[in-house]
Design a protein around this motif. Structure first.
Motif, PDB file in Angstrom:
ATOM      1  N   LEU A 223       0.831  -1.199   0.000  1.00  0.00           N
ATOM      2  CA  LEU A 223       0.000   0.000   0.000  1.00  0.00           C
ATOM      3  C   LEU A 223       0.867   1.251   0.000  1.00  0.00           C
ATOM      4  CD1 LEU A 223      -2.869   1.214   0.189  1.00  0.00           C
ATOM      5  CD2 LEU A 223      -2.594   1.152   2.663  1.00  0.00           C
ATOM      6  N   GLY A 224       1.896   1.256   0.834  1.00  0.00           N
ATOM      7  CA  GLY A 224       2.814   2.401   0.855  1.00  0.00           C
ATOM      8  C   GLY A 224       3.515   2.587  -0.479  1.00  0.00           C
ATOM      9  N   PHE A 225       3.989   1.489  -1.068  1.00  0.00           N
ATOM     10  CA  PHE A 225       4.645   1.564  -2.373  1.00  0.00           C
ATOM     11  C   PHE A 225       3.690   2.095  -3.431  1.00  0.00           C
ATOM     12  CE2 PHE A 225       5.366  -0.540  -6.468  1.00  0.00           C
ATOM     13  CZ  PHE A 225       6.572   0.054  -6.809  1.00  0.00           C
ATOM     14  N   SER A 226       2.451   1.601  -3.444  1.00  0.00           N
ATOM     15  CA  SER A 226       1.505   2.031  -4.470  1.00  0.00           C
ATOM     16  C   SER A 226       1.125   3.497  -4.306  1.00  0.00           C
ATOM     17  CB  SER A 226       0.257   1.150  -4.451  1.00  0.00           C
ATOM     18  OG  SER A 226      -0.452   1.327  -3.241  1.00  0.00           O
ATOM     19  N   LEU A 227       1.008   3.963  -3.061  1.00  0.00           N
ATOM     20  CA  LEU A 227       0.702   5.383  -2.843  1.00  0.00           C
ATOM     21  C   LEU A 227       1.829   6.273  -3.344  1.00  0.00           C
ATOM     22  CD1 LEU A 227      -0.963   5.227   0.688  1.00  0.00           C
ATOM     23  CD2 LEU A 227      -2.079   5.686  -1.507  1.00  0.00           C
TER      24      LEU A 227
ATOM     25  N   LEU B 199       3.948   5.455  -5.703  1.00  0.00           N
ATOM     26  CA  LEU B 199       3.942   5.324  -7.159  1.00  0.00           C
ATOM     27  C   LEU B 199       2.851   6.179  -7.801  1.00  0.00           C
ATOM     28  CD1 LEU B 199       5.046   3.821  -9.689  1.00  0.00           C
ATOM     29  CD2 LEU B 199       3.293   2.100  -9.265  1.00  0.00           C
ATOM     30  N   VAL B 200       1.628   6.076  -7.288  1.00  0.00           N
ATOM     31  CA  VAL B 200       0.492   6.747  -7.911  1.00  0.00           C
ATOM     32  C   VAL B 200       0.521   8.256  -7.684  1.00  0.00           C
ATOM     33  CG1 VAL B 200      -2.029   6.990  -7.785  1.00  0.00           C
ATOM     34  CG2 VAL B 200      -1.003   4.730  -7.917  1.00  0.00           C
ATOM     35  N   PHE B 201       0.864   8.691  -6.479  1.00  0.00           N
ATOM     36  CA  PHE B 201       0.724  10.107  -6.160  1.00  0.00           C
ATOM     37  C   PHE B 201       2.024  10.905  -6.218  1.00  0.00           C
ATOM     38  CE2 PHE B 201      -2.980   8.217  -3.947  1.00  0.00           C
ATOM     39  CZ  PHE B 201      -3.955   8.851  -4.687  1.00  0.00           C
ATOM     40  N   TYR B 202       3.176  10.241  -6.310  1.00  0.00           N
ATOM     41  CA  TYR B 202       4.432  10.987  -6.361  1.00  0.00           C
ATOM     42  C   TYR B 202       5.251  10.675  -7.611  1.00  0.00           C
ATOM     43  CZ  TYR B 202       9.029  12.761  -5.159  1.00  0.00           C
ATOM     44  OH  TYR B 202      10.226  13.420  -5.194  1.00  0.00           O
TER      45      TYR B 202
ATOM     46  N   VAL C 255      -1.020   0.181 -13.264  1.00  0.00           N
ATOM     47  CA  VAL C 255      -0.310  -0.750 -12.375  1.00  0.00           C
ATOM     48  C   VAL C 255      -0.345  -0.247 -10.934  1.00  0.00           C
ATOM     49  CG1 VAL C 255       1.961  -1.713 -11.836  1.00  0.00           C
ATOM     50  CG2 VAL C 255       1.135  -1.718 -14.186  1.00  0.00           C
ATOM     51  N   GLY C 256      -0.140   1.046 -10.734  1.00  0.00           N
ATOM     52  CA  GLY C 256      -0.166   1.613  -9.387  1.00  0.00           C
ATOM     53  C   GLY C 256      -1.517   1.457  -8.717  1.00  0.00           C
TER      54      GLY C 256
END
Length: 168
Positions: free
Chosen positions: A25-29, A31-34, A60-61
């Motif tokens: 979840l931290g990785f995807s956040l 990826l998607v928002f930064y 993917v994110g």
């Protein structure tokens, strides 16, 4: 009068799933928002949003985000039976680990020199040897997959990959 036992607490049924879900979840956040908005540029004139370089990383994110939330819920709601759990990790031999690292080093170090296809074939063959593949026809996939994936990226998605050292 209530005791501390009467308070309802959320009990984690599978801590491994919850921890993995939180990390993903931290990785995807990130990826998607930064990473995607700040480091993947879109051309100013874009005719089709699906042709944007941001499209695939965003998809993917968001999928990683969705599956990480589902993994957290699974860890909170579903109790894993340790005896019948098929997800238990069995350690492989040190030789297998070394061969997997060698496959990664081959792919990273020789990607520009040998090209995506030859480098992918070599790395896949090393991985097949590391995880003993007994069926002979499966080794043909070590040749087929890198060729198909490289041509898909180059010809259809217009991603410039080094194809082969003597590609004309």
């Amino acid at each position: 009068m209530t005791t501390s036992e009467s308070k309802r607490r959320l009990k984690i049924k599978d801590t491994g799933d919850v921890i993995a879900g939180i990390v993903l979840l931290g990785f995807s956040l990130v990826l998607v928002f930064y990473l995607v908005p700040n480091f993947i540029n879109e051309p100013p004139i874009l005719q089709n949003p699906m042709m944007s370089p941001r499209w695939l990383p965003e998809i993917v994110g968001w999928l990683i985000l969705l599956f990480s939330v589902l993994l957290i819920f699974q860890g909170l709601l579903v109790e894993g039976d340790t005896e019948a759990d098929e997800r238990t990790i069995e350690k492989g031999s040190p030789q297998r680990f070394v061969m997997m690292v060698v496959a990664l080093v081959i792919y990273v170090a020789l990607f520009e020199t040998l090209g995506a296809i030859i480098c992918g074939i070599l790395a896949t063959l090393v991985l097949f040897v590391a995880h003993p593949v007994r069926t002979w026809w499966v080794y043909s996939l070590a040749f087929l997959f890198p060729i198909v994936v490289s041509l898909l990226f180059v010809e259809i998605m217009n991603v410039p990959l080094p194809m082969m050292p003597f590609w004309f």
